[in-house]
Write an enzyme that holds these catalytic residues in place. Structure first.
Site, PDB file in Angstrom:
ATOM      1  N   THR A   1      -7.909  -0.646  -5.598  1.00  0.00           N
ATOM      2  CA  THR A   1      -6.565  -1.209  -5.737  1.00  0.00           C
ATOM      3  C   THR A   1      -5.476  -0.148  -5.636  1.00  0.00           C
ATOM      4  OG1 THR A   1      -7.400  -3.005  -7.136  1.00  0.00           O
ATOM      5  CG2 THR A   1      -5.053  -2.547  -7.260  1.00  0.00           C
TER       6      THR A   1
ATOM      7  N   ASP B   1     -13.501  -1.859 -10.742  1.00  0.00           N
ATOM      8  CA  ASP B   1     -14.579  -2.784 -11.098  1.00  0.00           C
ATOM      9  C   ASP B   1     -15.926  -2.091 -11.303  1.00  0.00           C
ATOM     10  OD1 ASP B   1     -12.867  -4.900 -11.111  1.00  0.00           O
ATOM     11  OD2 ASP B   1     -13.500  -5.734  -9.186  1.00  0.00           O
TER      12      ASP B   1
END
Length: 343
Positions: free
Chosen positions: A16, A93
């Site tokens: 991200t 993640d």
């Protein structure tokens, strides 16, 4: 404490922190890494030299795998003598898995390897990417007596520096997305950057870095739940070429005492499958033998994961299998801390 001559390399894998929104689909996608530094001009104000290396094709961390870990490790090995520290930009993640894996791969590490990322893209008005990146670089630059203050694989996120193989992601929405449930943070960023030097691992700088890239992925993760039946468990243990299992048990390492359950585990161990007992609680330690419900596991040869995280347990299992540790020594080696991953 920050050396003006420290040379830091940023290794961009994706995630991200280096993504923008596609105006047509609204989905996040990776963009050219060179744009990342252009979006954070403050980086140029840091008292260190910064260079960048990017994966040819940046990946979402959901696609992170052993080959990608090897790629990160090889980049560090190839550039180890040229730089004082490494900052790995990575999706959040699976960051704890990667930080754990790299900690095992990099033996005799005497320089900082800091994983970081963000919850919001770099171009977002409220992004956490800038603070995470800038402070991760500062941490990687810390020097004392011309030696790095940090000499291990760490994870920096939202004002906290953690030992990488002690972390787990706990939130998909909060900026403080990570925690280290069983080990204190190594440093905290506020008005001042405070390092808990008593907790930081120190390396013998006279011993050369050794990089181990052999992992064995014939492993699985099994989380116990009330109502698990015999057929499902037997089918699980019948997976071809299965060599190891991380078993997430209840509380301090407890599991059903039903004969079919204990027999299934015992049979798997006799077949040479290593079974690691970790707690599915968010914190705490396995202590087999405290209760009747864990005594049988101890008696049949289940390996205690003690206070290790699931992320570190699965990567350590793959690592030790990849190093061809003999079965007779496997239990002892797993239950011994090699990179500060367990007590």
């Amino acid at each position: 404490m920050i050396s003006p001559k420290a040379k830091i390399v940023l290794i961009y894998t994706g995630g991200t922190i280096g993504m923008v929104k596609d105006f047509k689909s609204g989905a996040l996608k990776a963009f050219d890494f060179k744009e990342l530094l252009n979006r954070i001009p403050e980086v140029q104000l840091l008292d260190c030299e910064i260079e960048t290396i990017s994966f040819e094709t940046p990946i979402d961390s959901s696609n992170m795998n052993i080959l990608s870990w090897k790629k990160i490790a090889n980049i560090i090995e190839e550039n180890y003598s040229k730089f004082d520290g490494f900052v790995v930009l990575h999706g959040s993640d699976t960051m704890s898995y990667s930080a754990s894996a790299l900690s095992f791969m990099l033996e005799n590490l005497a320089k900082p390897v800091i994983f970081t990322g963000s919850q919001l893209p770099i171009g977002d008005l409220r992004t956490d990417a800038k603070e995470n990146l800038i402070t991760a670089i500062q941490v990687a630059s810390l020097q004392e007596n011309n030696k790095p203050v940090i000499q291990e694989v760490c994870l920096y996120f939202e004002y906290k520096l953690y030992r990488g193989n002690r972390t787990t992601k706990i939130s998909a929405e909060q900026f403080n997305a990570f925690t280290s449930p069983n080990f204190p943070e190594l440093a905290e960023s506020g008005v001042h950057l405070k390092v808990n030097t008593d907790l930081v691992l120190t390396a013998n700088s006279n011993i050369n870095l050794q990089v181990h890239t052999d992992f064995d992925d014939n492993v699985a993760l099994l989380k116990l739940f009330p109502g698990m039946n015999e057929k499902v468990l037997n089918a699980f243990f019948a997976i071809p070429n299965l060599k190891g299992i991380v078993l997430e048990t209840y509380g301090s390492g407890n599991a059903p005492t039903e004969k079919w359950f204990v027999d299934a585990l015992a049979q798997a161990i006799k077949k040479g499958i290593h079974i690691i007992n970790v707690t599915q609680c968010s914190g705490g330690s396995v202590a087999m033998g405290n209760y009747e419900t864990s005594t049988q596991l101890k008696n049949i040869g289940v390996i205690s994961g003690e206070d290790i995280t699931t992320e570190a347990a699965i990567t350590k299992l793959m690592f030790l299998l990849g190093q061809k540790v003999p079965s007779s020594e496997f239990k002892k080696q797993f239950e011994t801390a090699i990179r500060g991953e367990m007590m």
